[in-house]
Design an enzyme around this catalytic site. Structure first.
Site, mmCIF file in Angstrom:
data_model
loop_
_atom_site.group_PDB
_atom_site.id
_atom_site.type_symbol
_atom_site.label_atom_id
_atom_site.label_comp_id
_atom_site.label_asym_id
_atom_site.label_seq_id
_atom_site.Cartn_x
_atom_site.Cartn_y
_atom_site.Cartn_z
ATOM 1 N N GLY A 97 30.439 -72.738 27.734
ATOM 2 C CA GLY A 97 28.786 -73.015 27.108
ATOM 3 C C GLY A 97 28.834 -71.317 26.083
ATOM 4 N N CYS A 98 30.414 -70.795 25.754
ATOM 5 C CA CYS A 98 30.646 -69.760 25.028
ATOM 6 C C CYS A 98 30.740 -70.522 23.370
ATOM 7 C CB CYS A 98 31.917 -68.640 25.305
ATOM 8 S SG CYS A 98 31.106 -67.889 26.601
ATOM 9 N N GLU A 99 31.092 -69.733 22.646
ATOM 10 C CA GLU A 99 31.223 -70.805 21.404
ATOM 11 C C GLU A 99 32.865 -70.926 21.088
ATOM 12 O OE1 GLU A 99 29.686 -69.346 17.276
ATOM 13 O OE2 GLU A 99 28.408 -71.198 17.766
#
Length: 149
Positions: free
Chosen positions: A63-65
Site C-alpha cells: 500500500g506504500c508507493e
C-alpha cells in the site's frame, strides 16, 4: 511481520528510542508546512538504515508507493519496531508513527487514532493522497503486528 523478525537481536529493536513529547512540541512550533516538512526529513535521518539483507519482500508494507519495510518484536508485553524506506519523507513519516507506537502496549497501539495524531502534528491535508494512503498502510501494519501477538 515475518519469520525473519525472530532472528533479529532484541537489542536491535530496543536500541531505538523516540520522545513523542519532544517530537510533538517541535511540530507544534513549526509555523508552516515547509517547517513541518523539514522536521519530517530531519526525523527520518534519525532512523538507522536497514541492512540490505533485511529489505526483503516479506517485510515490505503493501500500500506504500515507495518501498517500506517493517519488522516487529514483542518484548515483555511491549511492541518494538524496526522500519525503513527508500524515500526520505516516508522514512520521516515512519519515525512519526514509531514515536507513537514503539515500546507501547497492545492496548495503547490499538487505541491510537491516526487521524487525530496527524491532526495534532499539523499534517492533515498536507500530504499527497498517495503518501496519505501509504501512511495509513504503515499504521495498519503496525497495529496488525501488535494485535497478532
Amino acid at each position: 511481520m515475518n519469520s525473519t523478525s525472530q532472528f533479529l537481536s532484541r537489542d536491535l529493536f530496543t536500541a531505538q528510542t523516540f520522545d513523542s513529547e519532544v517530537i510533538l512540541a517541535r511540530f507544534k512550533q513549526a509555523a508552516n508546512w515547509q517547517e513541518r516538512y523539514r522536521e519530517i526529513m530531519l526525523l527520518g535521518k534519525t532512523l538507522p538504515k536497514l541492512d540490505d539483507m533485511l529489505r526483503v519482500e516479506q517485510a515490505q508494507v503493501r500500500g506504500c508507493e515507495s518501498n517500506a519495510w517493517l519488522y516487529h518484536a514483542q518484548i515483555d508485553d511491549l511492541h518494538y519496531y524496526i522500519a525503513d524506506s527508500d524515500a526520505r519523507i516516508v522514512k520521516g513519516l515512519i519515525a512519526l508513527l514509531l514515536a507513537a507506537t514503539h515500546g507501547h502496549s497492545s492496548e495503547s497501539i490499538a487505541a491510537l487514532d491516526i487521524n487525530a495524531y496527524f491532526d495534532e502534528l499539523g499534517l492533515t491535508g498536507q500530504l499527497s493522497p498517495s503518501r496519505t494512503n501509504g501512511l495509513f498502510a504503515l499504521a495498519t501494519a503496525i497495529k496488525a503486528a501488535a494485535k497478532k501477538t
